[in-house]
Design a protein around this motif. Structure first.
Motif, short mmCIF file in Angstrom:
data_model
loop_
_atom_site.label_atom_id
_atom_site.label_comp_id
_atom_site.label_asym_id
_atom_site.label_seq_id
_atom_site.Cartn_x
_atom_site.Cartn_y
_atom_site.Cartn_z
N GLU A 188 0.90 -1.12 -0.03
CA GLU A 188 -0.03 -0.13 -0.17
C GLU A 188 0.82 1.25 -0.05
N HIS A 189 2.00 1.27 0.60
CA HIS A 189 2.76 2.44 0.60
C HIS A 189 4.34 2.10 0.17
N SER A 190 4.14 1.49 -1.08
CA SER A 190 5.53 1.12 -1.83
C SER A 190 6.24 2.32 -2.17
N SER A 191 5.78 3.31 -2.59
CA SER A 191 6.36 4.79 -3.06
C SER A 191 7.16 5.21 -1.89
N LEU A 192 6.68 5.18 -0.67
CA LEU A 192 7.32 5.89 0.62
C LEU A 192 8.34 4.66 1.07
N VAL A 193 7.83 3.46 0.81
CA VAL A 193 8.81 2.56 1.40
C VAL A 193 10.29 2.58 0.61
N MET A 194 9.97 2.79 -0.55
CA MET A 194 10.97 3.00 -1.46
C MET A 194 12.09 4.16 -1.14
N LEU A 195 11.33 5.28 -0.84
CA LEU A 195 12.27 6.60 -0.46
C LEU A 195 12.78 6.41 0.82
N VAL A 196 12.19 5.76 1.76
CA VAL A 196 13.07 5.46 3.14
C VAL A 196 14.11 4.46 2.49
N GLY A 197 13.97 3.53 1.57
CA GLY A 197 15.10 2.48 1.49
C GLY A 197 16.12 3.43 0.67
N LEU A 198 15.97 4.69 -0.06
CA LEU A 198 16.96 5.46 -0.65
C LEU A 198 17.49 5.93 0.46
N LEU A 199 16.86 6.59 1.15
CA LEU A 199 17.47 7.76 2.28
C LEU A 199 18.38 6.70 3.01
N LEU A 200 18.08 5.25 3.56
CA LEU A 200 18.84 4.23 4.17
C LEU A 200 20.28 4.23 3.36
N PHE A 201 20.03 3.80 2.05
CA PHE A 201 21.20 3.84 1.20
C PHE A 201 22.03 4.77 0.80
N SER A 202 21.39 6.16 1.11
CA SER A 202 22.14 7.09 0.91
C SER A 202 23.31 7.43 2.00
N LEU A 203 22.76 6.96 3.07
CA LEU A 203 23.62 7.05 4.12
C LEU A 203 25.12 6.24 4.05
N MET A 291 21.57 -3.10 6.99
CA MET A 291 20.64 -2.31 7.92
C MET A 291 19.16 -2.50 7.65
N MET A 292 18.76 -3.10 6.44
CA MET A 292 17.48 -3.36 5.95
C MET A 292 16.97 -4.51 6.96
N VAL A 293 17.71 -5.55 6.94
CA VAL A 293 17.43 -6.71 7.73
C VAL A 293 17.22 -6.48 9.11
N LEU A 294 18.46 -5.37 9.65
CA LEU A 294 17.90 -5.03 11.08
C LEU A 294 16.75 -4.52 11.14
N LEU A 295 16.37 -3.54 10.39
CA LEU A 295 15.00 -2.76 10.40
C LEU A 295 14.27 -3.49 10.25
N PHE A 296 13.88 -4.54 9.39
CA PHE A 296 12.87 -5.47 9.15
C PHE A 296 12.60 -6.39 10.55
N ALA A 297 13.72 -6.85 10.97
CA ALA A 297 13.71 -7.58 12.09
C ALA A 297 12.94 -6.82 13.44
N ALA A 298 13.46 -5.50 13.34
CA ALA A 298 12.89 -4.73 14.49
C ALA A 298 11.36 -4.51 14.34
N VAL A 299 10.79 -4.26 13.13
CA VAL A 299 9.56 -4.24 12.87
C VAL A 299 8.58 -5.29 13.12
N ILE A 300 9.18 -6.63 12.93
CA ILE A 300 8.44 -7.78 12.84
C ILE A 300 8.46 -8.19 14.61
N LEU A 301 9.49 -7.79 14.98
CA LEU A 301 9.64 -7.97 16.49
C LEU A 301 8.58 -7.14 17.30
N ALA A 302 8.46 -5.92 17.16
CA ALA A 302 7.52 -4.84 17.57
C ALA A 302 6.21 -5.23 17.37
N ILE A 303 5.74 -5.69 16.08
CA ILE A 303 4.36 -6.12 15.86
C ILE A 303 4.05 -7.26 16.67
N TYR A 304 5.24 -8.28 16.85
CA TYR A 304 4.78 -9.49 17.79
C TYR A 304 4.68 -8.96 19.18
#
Length: 312
Positions: A188-203, A291-304
């Protein structure tokens, strides 16, 4: 052979040559809006273009295109330069030549909308490519499953505690619910997710190219804008298989090959050699994946934790 070499040399010179603004008109105009008499292309009082005259179908079409950014000469110039001189164009934009090129974020969302329209049916076959690709992916998955060896019958186990089995099944349902909701949110928010990914890759990329020979003081915000422009370039290339209705396998191979084009604008922008650019971008990509693996794991853990302990 010499002619080809000369043409290539002229093309390389053109790539590095910044955009030149047309000289001001010496003709005297009278603004139809505020009545100011002036020389040049735009009224200094209200900003109306000197080319605007009586209303016509041509003006109506141009005004409609301007609403979407397609009538602006900066859009077509930006598309041309992103395909032919991406890194040099981005460098010109970062140095202040912003009126000559289309804004990166506005261009990003317009190109995503265009790609969506093409996938919805505006292609040479007039088909909905999203539904077609999903069907092909399901067929491909079914073929993989059918070619696997049949599973051996599991050995008989001892009697399982019903309470433990119930808890195990509930755990599976919780995991399925989490995965489905994360996937739905990403869709549902693929475009915003891509922007966040670009920001993380930019660092990590910024840390590796911020002292480049061409721009020795590159800022993180400028690196982020660079990645948005590079994404626009990749979207332009990835529109081609959607427009020509490539098969799923051919489109995947094509998209993977176009990802290699990222080295060209980074090299042109930073001024590093291709060898230096390749290893810097590769290292940045590895750090980004971590960084994406850590972020995804943190999101899954928070939801759980929310579902297991906080939800009523």
């Amino acid at each position: 052979m010499k002619e080809v070499t000369d043409r290539y040399s002229r093309f390389k010179e053109w790539q590095q040559y910044p955009h030149q603004v047309a000289p001001l008109s010496e003709e005297v105009h009278r603004c139809a809006t505020c009545g100011t008499r002036y020389e040049g292309n735009y009224c200094p009082r209200c900003g109306q273009s000197a080319k605007i005259g009586r209303y016509s179908f041509k003006n109506a079409i141009l005004l409609y295109l301007d609403v979407w950014g397609l009538g602006n000469r900066g859009m077509f110039r930006s598309i041309r330069d992103l395909l032919l001189r991406p890194g040099y164009m981005i460098r010109d934009y970062l140095r202040g030549m912003q009126m000559a090129y289309f804004p990166p974020f506005k261009m990003y969302f317009l190109l995503l909308a265009l790609a969506l329209v093409i996938d919805s049916g505006l292609n040479i076959q007039g088909i909905n490519r999203d539904a077609e690709n999903q069907s092909e992916m399901v067929d491909f998955a079914n073929q993989l499953v059918s070619t696997e060896k049949p599973a051996e019958p599991a050995p008989k186990k001892e009697t399982i505690d019903p309470e433990k089995e119930k808890q195990r099944q509930q755990g599976y349902r919780d995991i399925d619910w989490i995965v489905d909701n994360v996937r739905k949110c990403l869709d549902e928010h693929s475009s915003l997710v891509m922007l966040v990914g670009l920001l993380l890759f930019s660092l990590p990329l910024w840390l590796l190219v911020r002292r480049g020979p061409a721009i020795p003081d590159l800022r993180l915000s400028e690196c982020f804008v660079t990645m948005v422009y590079i994404s626009n370039m990749l979207i332009l290339y990835n529109i081609i298989p959607s427009l020509l209705c490539f098969s799923v396998k051919a489109e995947i191979v094509y998209n993977l090959l176009t990802m290699l084009l990222i080295f060209i604008p980074v090299k042109q922008l930073s001024g590093y050699s291709y060898v230096s650019t390749v290893w810097r971008v590769t290292v940045a990509f590895v750090i980004f994946c971590f960084m994406m693996v850590l972020l995804f794991a943190a999101v899954i853990l928070a939801i759980y934790i929310h579902v297991k302990f906080l939800a009523p």
